[in-house]
Scaffold this motif. Sequence first.
Motif: not given
Length: 101
Positions: A2-22
């Motif tokens: 089986e497979k899983v499908y991952i959406v990776q959302y990697n973002w950065s601004t002047f005051d914050d950054k984050k990586i989110e996985l769905f």
Amino acid sequence: MEKVYIVQYNWSTFDDKKIELFVFDSFEKAYQKYQSLIADKLNSDNSWIGQIDWEDEQVYKRYEFFNNKGNYKNKCPYFYITDLYNPEMYTYIDLFSKKIL
């Protein structure tokens, strides 16, 4: 296998950054989330990306942009944008699969 499908959302601004996985059990569900994230970023009320004037020829000197979001059959679509004047400002959205062993 089986497979899983991952959406990776990697973002950065002047005051914050984050990586989110769905994580999803189907490509269709993951692709829907992928498209939703992009639509949200292209909305000027939600993101600096939505405020970019794409008709201005100078935009391509300031921003580095790569995507293949329109190709549904491509199983690894991506959407990347970086502000070259402020490299800490970026948004990267990927969709990929992983086999479950």
